[in-house]
Write an enzyme that holds these catalytic residues in place. Structure first.
Site, mmCIF file in Angstrom:
data_model
loop_
_atom_site.group_PDB
_atom_site.id
_atom_site.type_symbol
_atom_site.label_atom_id
_atom_site.label_comp_id
_atom_site.label_asym_id
_atom_site.label_seq_id
_atom_site.Cartn_x
_atom_site.Cartn_y
_atom_site.Cartn_z
ATOM 1 N N GLU A 14 42.727 37.760 52.518
ATOM 2 C CA GLU A 14 41.578 38.663 52.444
ATOM 3 C C GLU A 14 40.572 38.479 53.574
ATOM 4 O O GLU A 14 40.055 39.438 54.117
ATOM 5 C CB GLU A 14 40.852 38.488 51.101
ATOM 6 C CG GLU A 14 41.645 39.029 49.923
ATOM 7 C CD GLU A 14 40.834 39.018 48.641
ATOM 8 O OE1 GLU A 14 39.618 39.213 48.697
ATOM 9 O OE2 GLU A 14 41.442 38.812 47.578
ATOM 10 N N ASP A 49 43.730 36.900 47.126
ATOM 11 C CA ASP A 49 43.199 35.999 46.102
ATOM 12 C C ASP A 49 43.954 36.094 44.776
ATOM 13 O O ASP A 49 44.483 37.154 44.426
ATOM 14 C CB ASP A 49 41.716 36.298 45.860
ATOM 15 C CG ASP A 49 40.845 35.796 47.019
ATOM 16 O OD1 ASP A 49 41.357 35.044 47.863
ATOM 17 O OD2 ASP A 49 39.651 36.157 47.059
ATOM 18 N N ASP A 84 43.527 36.684 41.643
ATOM 19 C CA ASP A 84 42.919 37.318 40.483
ATOM 20 C C ASP A 84 43.273 38.800 40.497
ATOM 21 O O ASP A 84 44.047 39.269 41.338
ATOM 22 C CB ASP A 84 41.397 37.112 40.468
ATOM 23 C CG ASP A 84 40.709 37.679 41.705
ATOM 24 O OD1 ASP A 84 41.382 38.321 42.536
ATOM 25 O OD2 ASP A 84 39.488 37.482 41.849
ATOM 26 N N GLU A 139 41.530 41.436 41.280
ATOM 27 C CA GLU A 139 41.128 42.129 42.505
ATOM 28 C C GLU A 139 42.057 41.779 43.662
ATOM 29 O O GLU A 139 42.423 42.626 44.473
ATOM 30 C CB GLU A 139 39.679 41.777 42.862
ATOM 31 C CG GLU A 139 38.644 42.324 41.902
ATOM 32 C CD GLU A 139 38.618 43.832 41.870
ATOM 33 O OE1 GLU A 139 38.539 44.455 42.944
ATOM 34 O OE2 GLU A 139 38.671 44.396 40.752
ATOM 35 N N TYR A 147 39.954 27.769 43.735
ATOM 36 C CA TYR A 147 39.505 29.163 43.659
ATOM 37 C C TYR A 147 38.340 29.307 42.681
ATOM 38 O O TYR A 147 38.343 28.726 41.600
ATOM 39 C CB TYR A 147 40.658 30.065 43.233
ATOM 40 C CG TYR A 147 40.345 31.525 43.402
ATOM 41 C CD1 TYR A 147 39.952 32.025 44.645
ATOM 42 C CD2 TYR A 147 40.420 32.395 42.328
ATOM 43 C CE1 TYR A 147 39.649 33.364 44.808
ATOM 44 C CE2 TYR A 147 40.137 33.744 42.482
ATOM 45 C CZ TYR A 147 39.751 34.214 43.729
ATOM 46 O OH TYR A 147 39.441 35.543 43.887
ATOM 47 N N ARG A 154 36.938 32.054 41.182
ATOM 48 C CA ARG A 154 36.859 33.103 40.156
ATOM 49 C C ARG A 154 37.856 32.756 39.053
ATOM 50 O O ARG A 154 39.046 33.011 39.170
ATOM 51 C CB ARG A 154 37.156 34.480 40.758
ATOM 52 C CG ARG A 154 36.050 34.951 41.691
ATOM 53 C CD ARG A 154 36.233 36.400 42.116
ATOM 54 N NE ARG A 154 35.129 36.842 42.944
ATOM 55 C CZ ARG A 154 35.091 36.747 44.272
ATOM 56 N NH1 ARG A 154 36.121 36.238 44.912
ATOM 57 N NH2 ARG A 154 34.046 37.174 44.948
ATOM 58 N N HIS A 193 44.303 30.368 36.393
ATOM 59 C CA HIS A 193 44.307 29.157 37.191
ATOM 60 C C HIS A 193 43.259 28.198 36.666
ATOM 61 O O HIS A 193 42.535 28.519 35.730
ATOM 62 C CB HIS A 193 44.080 29.462 38.672
ATOM 63 C CG HIS A 193 43.204 30.636 38.927
ATOM 64 N ND1 HIS A 193 43.661 31.932 38.940
ATOM 65 C CD2 HIS A 193 41.877 30.713 39.141
ATOM 66 C CE1 HIS A 193 42.659 32.757 39.176
ATOM 67 N NE2 HIS A 193 41.568 32.050 39.287
#
Length: 858
Positions: free
Chosen positions: A8, A81, A83, A85, A304, A306, A351
């Protein structure tokens, strides 16, 4: 085999590029590459919710770069990432490349990195998978829902409630929480109550305090003693009583450490302890995750950020336990590792919790390496992680029950409590923060007290109290409440709070969220005409359904069809509403909040000026206000949320000027003018025709509602700049004021920005000196930071100039807008500023060929 890896952010790409070999090329998508255009029809319910995506203007050049690199690669690895998104970004990139016919002969894999370290990346590469279509569909459903609510409901607001900005599926519910809390505060009626405490002495002449809990067999509730007469009568009885110890109970208590951070708890704790907004916290955490330069090597410092999970990976637990044993000794290390399970509704535990990638990398080892804000956040994460694996703190809690016998034979019960820490455990390293409303009374240490002992009375004290309204939400407590209700996702809370502030629905005041009048009106409108869609349970149930889609248990199109059918009917029902109907509905909802209360406690809407008219909400050029129904005969108006009132006005808006009172020092009148050449302002005295000296004036700062200006605030504004103190080195004054670019402190020719207008009046000399020193250091260094290489070569720098911070690349200098902090600017933002500057100048300062090349690739 040559592989192209897509992540990203450029910072993440740069870090991963170092860990992978020469057979890999790592490029960044720079976040989302496609979005729904901000116009009607981007989601089409009439064609089974077809979604029309467009490549964002700033993303075209990044997609073109990915397309060029893919032509020379055999394999495409999508590593955005881990997740929902991130899954969506990978899906968008792949869809675009498929439309261009570039992936037909390529091997395509999806991998996720939970930490940016060599070992984590190596392991991730061993476990490729396909794009998870269930996560993509959950993303599509969420995006379609948000679009349908925003682009359908917002126009209704614009037509029926002038001055409203927008509505949102989760944003409006968060606003309702803040608005409802404010109404509770405004309509709260304090109740008097009394408590009684006796100071007693043991036979060893050691004093302690006990609180009255019982009279006879009746246990005293909080409001049981309602007035001074009752308190005095009980006090007199207690002063004649004899006191005997009935029971002494001492029992050990263990306090376990809090679990490691999730996204939500990190935002809450960073707000409480570091004063960081959720948005700022997530930006700093992103940098720690993507990688920070340490001694010439880029390393990801945390996993990570989130996540809803509170469990740690086995290697994380093992590393934390090694640190505990080495640093604190075996007494602080539990025999078995601690395991945590989330209790949060709708938790997504794809995670582990947020933790340091290498717990052996202590905060002390990074002191001076990381900038101050990054270091403080890393220190917070490190301590929380290590503490979560430490032994509990141990206390000995003592409770003493005392019988007071008055001469007539009636008995009363008192209680004294105390607590002694026997072992600090995890508290040696970490103490969890609390909101003000969560603070309890401090426990006291008691002397030795034995059962059956007679106690001597020293004195009895009766204390008066009043019940208090619930406190306003802080950003931390609002995030906590949203999470408890299952509304939204922790990764979205930062943007929700930012939207509410940016659209003028709430403001931060002493770190508390205060709804603006506009926010109260929007909330009341939605509660009146769209009650279902601001219900907490309904919004949370949508989150449940989105999670079911992500698990493959529900069809996303079926969810959209069900939602749209009912929502469209609710919108159509408002089409025939007149503004008068809307205002009357708002009068009912907001009545207790905006109108004075009569003797019976109900809103009194009689006009205080004419006595016959009825007060009502009205909409004018400056927003909502309260006016009389007898206009134009009666011109009484006042601001919506109280403040100065007038019997004048034009019946459509607030009056042009409001007399606030008289300056006690000069005796001159203080006036608020709502219409000035440069906006609202306050003035001391009156302008006299032909006078050489004009009255002193001060502008009302941006972001400060003129309706909230009272005499005290006006005098404070007129007193600026104020002298904070003298600089300890130069002896020259440090001033605080409000200028063209907002609030500031000044020492000589050095100016440092302040976060808020309130700081101008509250900042002390120590903090002012620190800010001046930091600004002077940045100015002397000139370079604020380097963003690395430009795609066409050459370093991009953030520099401090005479007229403010700017981006420099080769011979192009682009000013950084005031709403972007230079320390936080991203490479993507810098490239956009440079491109715009080059386009504005037609290539001046750089070759026209370079400009043309950028435009072609962008």
């Amino acid at each position: 085999m040559n592989a192209l890896v897509i992540v990203e952010s450029p910072a993440k790409a740069k870090t991963i590029n170092k860990y992978l070999g020469k057979d890999y090329t790592v490029l960044a998508s720079y976040g989302h590459v496609r979005d729904l255009p901000a116009r009607d029809g981007s989601v089409d319910p009439d064609h089974d919710f077809e979604m029309k995506w467009e490549i964002q203007p700033g993303s075209k050049k990044h997609i073109d770069a990915i397309a060029r690199a893919l032509k020379g690669a055999d394999r495409l690895i999508l590593a955005t990432d881990p997740d929902r998104e991130g899954e969506a970004i990978s899906w968008h990139v792949l869809e675009i490349l498929r439309q261009r016919g570039l992936v037909d002969d390529k091997d395509i894999a999806r991998v996720v990195f939970h930490a940016i370290t060599p070992s984590a990346i190596t392991e991730a590469m061993k476990s490729p998978r396909d794009i998870d279509q269930r996560l993509v569909e959950a993303y599509l459903a969420r995006r379609a829902l948000d679009y349908l609510v925003g682009f359908t409901l917002s126009p209704v607001l614009w037509r029926k409630l002038p001055g409203a900005r927008s509505a949102g599926r989760v944003q409006s519910v968060a606003l309702r929480l803040v608005a409802e809390r404010e109404r509770e505060i405004e309509t709260f009626t304090p109740q008097e109550y009394w408590t009684l405490e006796a100071t007693l002495k043991t036979p060893r002449d050691e004093a302690f305090t006990a609180r009255l809990l019982r009279i006879g067999e009746r246990k005293l509730e909080k409001l049981a003693i309602p007035d001074s007469e009752t308190a005095a009568r009980i006090r007199t009885a207690l002063e004649t009583a004899t006191y005997t110890v009935e029971k002494v109970e001492a029992k050990p208590v263990r306090r376990n450490p809090p679990p490691p951070f999730t996204t939500s708890t990190l935002q809450q704790e960073a707000s409480r302890k570091l004063g960081l907004s959720p948005e700022r916290t997530m930006g700093l955490a992103q940098r720690l995750y993507e990688g920070v330069d340490i001694g010439g090597e880029t390393a990801g410092l945390i996993t990570y950020m989130r996540t809803d999970a509170v469990h740690l990976a086995p290697e994380g637990i093992a590393a934390a336990r090694e640190v505990i044993a080495r640093r604190f000794g075996d007494r602080y290390l539990p025999q078995t590792p601690r395991q945590y399970k989330t209790r949060v509704r709708n938790a997504q535990e794809a995670h582990e919790a947020i933790r340091p990638t290498d717990p052996a990398r202590t905060p002390e080892s990074l002191n001076g390496v990381l900038d101050d804000a990054l270091w403080k956040l890393y220190d917070l994460i490190w301590k929380r992680t290590i503490a979560s694996q430490m032994e509990p703190a141990e206390f000995l809690r003592t409770t003493v029950d005392i019988r007071a016998t008055v001469p007539d034979g009636e008995t009363c019960g008192l209680r004294a409590t105390g607590q002694v820490q026997k072992f600090d455990g995890f508290l040696k390293l970490y103490q969890e923060g609390t909101d003000d409303e969560e603070q309890g009374e401090d426990e006291r240490r008691l002397p030795v007290i034995n059962e059956g002992e007679r106690l001597a009375l020293e004195r009895v004290e009766a204390r008066q109290h009043f019940t208090e309204p619930p406190p306003r939400y802080t950003e931390a407590s609002l995030v906590k409440k949203l999470e408890e209700l299952g509304i939204g996702r922790p990764s979205t809370y930062a943007s929700i709070l930012s939207i509410l502030r940016d659209r003028g629905y709430v403001r931060l005041e002493k770190r508390r969220l205060v709804p603006e009048d506009r926010g109260q009106l929007v909330t009341a409108f939605l509660e009146s005409f769209f009650p279902r869609y601001v219900q907490y349970d309904f919004t949370a149930s949508l989150e449940d359904k989105l999670d079911r889609i992500a698990r493959g248990e529900e069809n996303w199109k079926a969810l959209l069809r069900e939602f749209w059918s009912e929502f469209r009917q609710a919108v159509e029902a408002t089409e025939k509403l007149r503004i008068a109907d809307v205002l009357e509905a708002l009068n009912e909802v907001l009545g207790p909040y905006i109108f004075p209360r009569g003797e019976d406690g109900t809103p009194d809407r009689r006009c205080p000026a004419c006595g016959t008219g009825t007060l009502s909400l009205k909409i004018g050029r400056f927003g909502a206000f309260v006016g009389c129904s007898n206009y134009p005969e009666c011109r009484y108006t006042r601001p919506l949320s109280g403040g100065a009132e007038t019997a004048g006005g034009d019946g459509e808006a607030l009056p042009d000027r409001i007399e606030l009172g008289t300056d006690p020092e000069t005796g001159l009148p203080v006036t608020l003018f709502l219409k000035g050449r440069f906006g609202p302002y306050v003035q001391l005295g009156e302008a006299e025709e032909g006078a050489a000296e004009k009255p002193k004036r001060a502008s009302v700062p941006k972001g400060l509602d003129p309706a909230t200006i009272d005499l005290q605030m006006a005098l404070q504004l007129l007193s600026l700049p104020r002298e904070v103190g003298r600089h300890p080195e130069t002896g020259e004054p440090i001033l605080a004021g409000i200028g063209r670019y907002g609030p500031y402190v000044q020492h000589g020719r050095t100016y440092a920005n302040l976060p808020s207008v309130e700081d101008v009046f509250t900042i002390g000399i120590n903090r002012a000196v620190d800010l001046i020193a930091e600004k002077a250091a940045r100015t002397s260094r000139r370079e604020i930071k380097s963003l690395g290489e430009h795609p066409e070569g050459g370093e991009i720098q953030i520099l401090s100039g005479r007229y403010g911070p700017y981006v420099k690349w080769k011979r192009i200098n682009a000013t950084i807008p005031k709403d972007i902090a230079p320390e936080e600017i991203t490479l993507e933002q810098a490239l956009a500023l440079l491109e715009k500057k080059a386009a504005d100048k037609g290539g001046k300062g750089t070759s026209r060929r370079a400009v043309s090349r950028r435009k072609t690739s962008g």
